[in-house]
Design an enzyme around this catalytic site. Structure first.
Site, PDB file in Angstrom:
ATOM      1  N   GLY A 265      -1.020  -7.229  12.350  1.00 57.92           N
ATOM      2  CA  GLY A 265      -2.251  -6.569  11.929  1.00 57.92           C
ATOM      3  C   GLY A 265      -2.697  -6.964  10.525  1.00 57.92           C
ATOM      4  CB  ALA A 266      -3.074  -6.040   7.648  1.00 59.20           C
ATOM      5  CG  MET A 267       1.857  -9.583   4.527  1.00 59.54           C
ATOM      6  SD  MET A 267       3.299  -8.629   5.075  1.00 59.54           S
ATOM      7  CE  MET A 267       4.128  -8.414   3.511  1.00 59.54           C
ATOM      8  CD  GLU A 268       3.692  -4.843   3.199  1.00 62.52           C
ATOM      9  OE1 GLU A 268       3.065  -5.125   4.235  1.00 62.52           O
ATOM     10  OE2 GLU A 268       4.906  -4.533   3.197  1.00 62.52           O
ATOM     11  CG  ASN A 269       0.811 -10.858   1.195  1.00 61.70           C
ATOM     12  OD1 ASN A 269       1.932 -10.977   1.642  1.00 61.70           O
ATOM     13  ND2 ASN A 269      -0.282 -11.109   1.916  1.00 61.70           N
ATOM     14  CD  GLU A 302      -0.964  -3.703   5.764  1.00 63.36           C
ATOM     15  OE1 GLU A 302       0.002  -3.950   5.005  1.00 63.36           O
ATOM     16  OE2 GLU A 302      -0.828  -3.502   6.990  1.00 63.36           O
ATOM     17  CG  HIS A 305       2.959  -1.361   2.644  1.00 63.38           C
ATOM     18  ND1 HIS A 305       4.175  -0.742   2.834  1.00 63.38           N
ATOM     19  CD2 HIS A 305       2.591  -1.831   3.869  1.00 63.38           C
ATOM     20  CE1 HIS A 305       4.515  -0.829   4.121  1.00 63.38           C
ATOM     21  NE2 HIS A 305       3.573  -1.474   4.768  1.00 63.38           N
ATOM     22  CD  GLU A 324       6.140  -1.660   7.206  1.00 67.14           C
ATOM     23  OE1 GLU A 324       5.161  -0.909   7.368  1.00 67.14           O
ATOM     24  OE2 GLU A 324       6.061  -2.766   6.604  1.00 67.14           O
TER      25      GLU A 324
HETATM   26  N1  TRP Z   1       4.499  -5.431   6.535  1.00 62.07           N
HETATM   27  C1  TRP Z   1       3.363  -5.547   7.403  1.00 62.07           C
HETATM   28  C2  TRP Z   1       2.809  -4.145   7.583  1.00 62.07           C
HETATM   29  O1  TRP Z   1       3.429  -3.271   8.091  1.00 62.07           O
HETATM   30  C3  TRP Z   1       3.632  -6.084   8.751  1.00 62.07           C
HETATM   31  C4  TRP Z   1       4.269  -7.408   8.911  1.00 62.07           C
HETATM   32  C5  TRP Z   1       5.558  -7.716   8.971  1.00 62.07           C
HETATM   33  C6  TRP Z   1       3.621  -8.590   9.235  1.00 62.07           C
HETATM   34  N2  TRP Z   1       5.761  -9.009   9.321  1.00 62.07           N
HETATM   35  C7  TRP Z   1       4.598  -9.551   9.508  1.00 62.07           C
HETATM   36  C8  TRP Z   1       2.294  -8.918   9.338  1.00 62.07           C
HETATM   37  C9  TRP Z   1       4.253 -10.828   9.917  1.00 62.07           C
HETATM   38  C10 TRP Z   1       1.979 -10.192   9.725  1.00 62.07           C
HETATM   39  C11 TRP Z   1       2.934 -11.143  10.041  1.00 62.07           C
HETATM   40  O2  TRP Z   1       1.772  -3.831   7.172  1.00 62.07           O
HETATM   41 ZN    ZN Z   2       3.518  -1.688   6.828  1.00 62.62          ZN
END
Ligand code: TRP
Ligand code: ZN
Length: 879
Positions: A265-269, A302, A305, A324
């Site tokens: 879905g998305a990533m919290e960088n 995100e 996070h 999470e």
């Molecule tokens: N940490 C992200 C979230 O929960 C999810 C995530 C973990 C992710 N691994 C990933 C997203 C790989 C994309 C690809 O919001």
């Molecule tokens: Zn998350």
């Protein structure tokens, strides 16, 4: 697999021998290859063994050179293996310079640096950074990052990374560079880099302490007009976290980038969230109400996070639920505050039951804090996320909102800037509240959904009511014996005469303590006696779903009808209706398999009619109450899942309800019409009810189908268009194909809308769905390389079309297994998720078991299988 992959165990955790304190990255993006130069400031752990080598994780990189403190490292002092580099004789402090070559263009796994369309982007969680640079790629290595990106200026005008921009400039040959510096320490999984042709949508936010933060959403040029909702959601999230948790954003800029090819879905960088475009872009004519709600929730997730995950991160990947579960709880609460709370709770519980309960009852069952894994990517599960959120919610229920906040404050006070464990979180909650949560820890240790039975006895003469609760936690792989869990049970007693909540005074207490309270269930068998109970009550238990259990309360159909009408807890009113419908449908399934007729009691139709026509009740809630439990939900209650029986019973019930209530349904369908384009809560609720009724009516007769066709033609928002198309797509009438063709014609240029077109056809109840799905794989809009396409066509078929996937001849199984094998060599993460429905093979009848098992064995024998798919296949056969 040529060799058995290694099992990683939680018990084996040891602190690292070295850590990278700082990393200075230089990423030179060129056509066909990217050159990465990483300068690592390495510090030895004083406790390490004298001869401990420095081990750097690294994969799919070609080493160009390795220098230490300015000198070439002689080849005898290091070895490069497929997954790591081992360097001997590294002093307490050393500066390593490592140059490697990588190929983002060839990266179809979408992990590390890859190309999505013409854009370069990264995905590093969980272990993707090791595909970009040699590094200590584990979350307890928190380093300071500076990143310089160099690329062609025309094709990559925008160059982004974490933190703050600190410099940029032009270079010869039409190239340019930008430098970013992240002042916060972070693990490598939070690193991100983006380069491409992107258009920013700009806004800003003033924090509670008065700092102005620049907000940027970067999208493909042309999509700028679809970012309004995401931006509003971001600002609401930022305000909510300040108000509810006192948490402020900490950098001067917050960026979101929307990409088309993304595994999840998305990533919290840190400071640079990367999103699946599906969870950013929305306009009323392209996105449904559900899409709007998902965007709001995922943007919040995100963003949240930043504190729960980034400022305080995980020591190791077994602690994944630390960030999470907590962050899902936070986004659920945010959405509940922004929208209708009880409807949100109902949706979340539906999701938990649909995905997590089956997982917890199958061969992949694992605790919220797992004990072992082969491939960590397989553990981004409903258990870690959604059950993990329930665990956090139980602290909140046990300690109250204030106590929970105290615990959160102490958690940040103690652990800001650290990589910690679920245990640290629990201890912060204990210490801040002066409580002992020893037994509560079992929620982290034990897999399996507790089964709870409740029985009550009213003694009219003594005016006492005794409630006896029994709990068992079922055995799961590797955990044959279980201990009782601590269950916070929010409850009330509803007077059977007064229809009101009765005062709750336990035997031994000198006064009643309200009419709604939380009891702590701690034993395998435990009784609670209430005194001064003036009339016979119907108990309302686990209000608001206060613990993630399966409850069997011995209710009669009359009790359930009573609770549907009279429970003061809205969630439990919904729950009672679901229980009633579930019971009826299971009876119908049993009747069918015994060769008897499937009977629908009049009392059920009456109860349904009462909810339908109760104008005092919010339409959004009525829509939830009138939606029958899914086929998957029903299967969960059966020892052997009768796929055909469940489908037949549910369809029959839908038809009977539509037949008996056609006039009421038709009237309300029309009454719920929303004029024009309105996106507020009441409009969304009306559409939900109206479209639910359309589903009933369109499945009944030509009148209903005509309603669907009319709605499809006049729809002004995507919600109405999709709802009508679902009905039409289920029918074999020519109207169905007409509508699908019209939709395709209008939307074939929009990838996200085409995903809906694929899904609707993949989930169609038409008997020829499998052959249509196969044909759709040849559509120019489909690609096995794009995860959204795979999910919307193949994933929707495997997980969302029970009759199609479970076709008795095994053709559905064979087809999906073929696709899993084809996909695995390109993208193991997506292949593994597509494969997961097979894990439940033991739940079906003997013939289907044999067919499923044969496919699992065939997949397991495929050459060059990934660890991801191997783990699911091998555990499925073993468990
Ligand atoms: N940490 C992200 C979230 O929960 C999810 C995530 C973990 C992710 N691994 C990933 C997203 C790989 C994309 C690809 O919001
Ligand atoms: Zn998350």
């Amino acid at each position: 697999m040529p060799t058995e992959p290694t099992v990683i165990r939680r018990a084996d955790y040891t602190p690292p021998d070295y850590r990278v304190d700082r990393i200075d990255l230089h990423v030179d993006i060129r056509d066909g290859e990217t050159i990465v130069t990483a300068t690592l400031a390495v510090v030895g752990n004083p406790d390490r063994a004298a001869n401990a080598p420095l081990v750097l994780d690294g994969q799919d990189q070609t080493l160009i050179y390795l220098k230490m403190d300015g000198e070439d490292v002689p080849p005898c002092r290091y070895v490069v293996q497929p997954e790591r580099m081992v360097v001997e004789e590294v002093p307490d402090r050393a500066l390593l310079e490592i140059r490697t070559r990588i190929h983002p263009e060839k990266n179809t796994a979408l992990e590390g640096l890859y190309k999505s369309g013409s854009m370069y982007c990264t995905q590093c969680e969980a272990e993707g950074f090791r595909r970009i640079a040699y590094f200590i790629d584990r979350p307890d290595n928190m380093a300071l990052f500076t990143t310089t990106i160099e690329a062609d200026k025309a094709s990559c005008p925008v160059l982004l990374s974490n933190g703050n921009p600190v410099g940029e400039g032009d270079l010869p040959d039409g190239r340019h560079w930008a430098k970013w510096e992240d002042p916060f320490r972070k693990p490598a999984y939070l690193f991100a880099l983006v380069a491409g042709q992107l258009a920013p949508v700009k806004d800003s936010f003033v924090t509670a302490s008065g700092r102005t933060v620049d907000l940027r959403i970067y999208v493909e040029p042309g999509n700028e007009d679809k970012c309004g909702h995401a931006m509003e959601s971001l600002k609401k999230s930022m305000r909510w976290d300040e108000e509810v948790f006192g948490l402020e954003y900490d950098l001067d800029i917050f960026m979101i980038v929307a990409v088309g090819d993304f595994n999840m879905g998305a990533m919290e960088n840190k400071g640079l969230n990367v999103f699946n475009a599906k969870y950013v872009l929305a306009k009323p004519d392209t996105a449904t109400d559900t899409d709007y709600q998902l965007i709001e929730g995922i943007i919040a997730h995100e963003y949240f996070h930043n504190w729960t995950g980034n400022r305080v991160t995980c020591r190791d990947w077994f602690q994944l639920s630390l960030k999470e579960g907590l962050t899902v709880f936070r986004d659920q609460e945010f959405s509940a505050d922004m929208n209708a709370r009880s409807v949100k709770r109902i949706q979340d519980v539906r999701g938990l039951r649909a995905a997590q309960f089956p997982e917890d009852a199958g061969p992949m069952a694992h605790p919220v804090r797992p004990d072992s894994y082969i491939e960590i990517n397989n553990f981004y599960t409903a258990t870690v996320y959604e059950k993990g959120a329930e665990v956090v919610r139980m602290y909140h229920t046990l300690l109250g909102a204030e106590g929970f906040r105290k615990g959160m404050d102490l958690y940040f006070q103690r652990h800001d800037g650290q990589a910690v464990t679920c245990e640290d979180f629990c201890v912060a909650m204990e210490d801040a509240n002066g409580v002992d949560l020893t037994q509560f820890r079992r929620w982290y240790e034990q897999a399996g959904t507790p089964h709870v039975t409740a029985r009550g006895h009213y003694d009219a003469a003594a005016k006492t009511y005794t409630l006896t609760i029994e709990q068992t936690v079922p055995p799961t792989p590797g955990q044959p014996e279980k201990q009782p869990a601590l269950l916070p049970m929010a409850m009330g007693l509803v007077g059977s005469v007064s229809k009101a909540d009765l005062p709750l005074q336990l035997d031994g207490e000198n006064a009643a303590q309200g009419t709604d309270r939380v009891l702590r269930v701690t034993e395998t068998r435990q009784s609670f006696t209430f005194v001064g109970v003036e009339e016979a009550p119907i108990p309302s238990l686990f209000r608001g779903f206060s613990a993630p259990v399966k409850l069997e309360a011995g209710y009669s159909a009359d009790d359930l009808t009573f609770l549907m009408a009279n429970d003061s807890d809205e969630f439990n009113r919904w729950e009672a209706g679901q229980a009633l419908a579930r019971r009826l449908m299971l009876d119908m399934v049993a009747a069918r398999s015994a060769g008897r007729e499937m009977a629908v009691a009049d009392s059920f139709v009456d109860a349904f009619r009462r909810v339908l026509t109760d104008e005092g009740v919010d339409p959004a809630f009525r829509a939830q109450a009138l939606a029958l439990p899914s086929e998957g939900d029903l299967g969960e209650s059966m020892a052997t899942i009768d796929v055909d029986g469940i489908h037949a019973a549910r369809e029959h019930l839908r038809r009977v309800l539509a037949e008996r209530l056609k006039p009421e349904m038709t009237t309300i369908y029309h009454a719920m019409a929303v004029r024009g384009v309105q996106l507020d809560g009441p409009a969304i609720g009306k559409r939900a009810l109206r479209n639910l009724l359309l589903g009933y009516l369109a499945g009944l007769d030509a009148d209903g189908l005509a309603l669907a066709e009319a709605q499809f033609q006049s729809a002004q928002v995507m919600t109405d268009s999709v709802a009508a198309l679902v009905c039409l797509g289920d029918s074999t009438d020519a109207a169905g194909d007409r509508a699908l063709a019209a939709f395709h014609e209008r939307w074939r240029g929009n990838a996200l809308v085409m995903d809906k077109w694929f899904s609707i056809q993949a989930m169609s109840k038409r008997p020829d769905t499998l052959s249509r799905v196969k044909a759709l794989m040849g559509d120019p809009a489909f690609s096995l390389k794009n995860p959204n396409k795979v999910r919307s066509l193949l994933g929707a078929f495997a997980a969302g079309n029970p009759t199609g996937f479970h076709a008795a001849d095994g053709a559905g199984y064979r087809f999906i297994a073929d696709q899993v094998i084809a996909l695995d060599s390109m993208n193991p993460q997506v292949a593994s998720r597509l494969f997961s429905p097979f894990a439940r093979w033991r739940r079906f009848d003997a013939a289907r078991q044999a067919l499923l098992k044969a496919e699992i064995e065939r997949v397991l024998a495929a050459p060059g299988l990934s660890k991801d798919v191997y783990e699911i296949a091998s555990k499925s056969l073993a468990g």
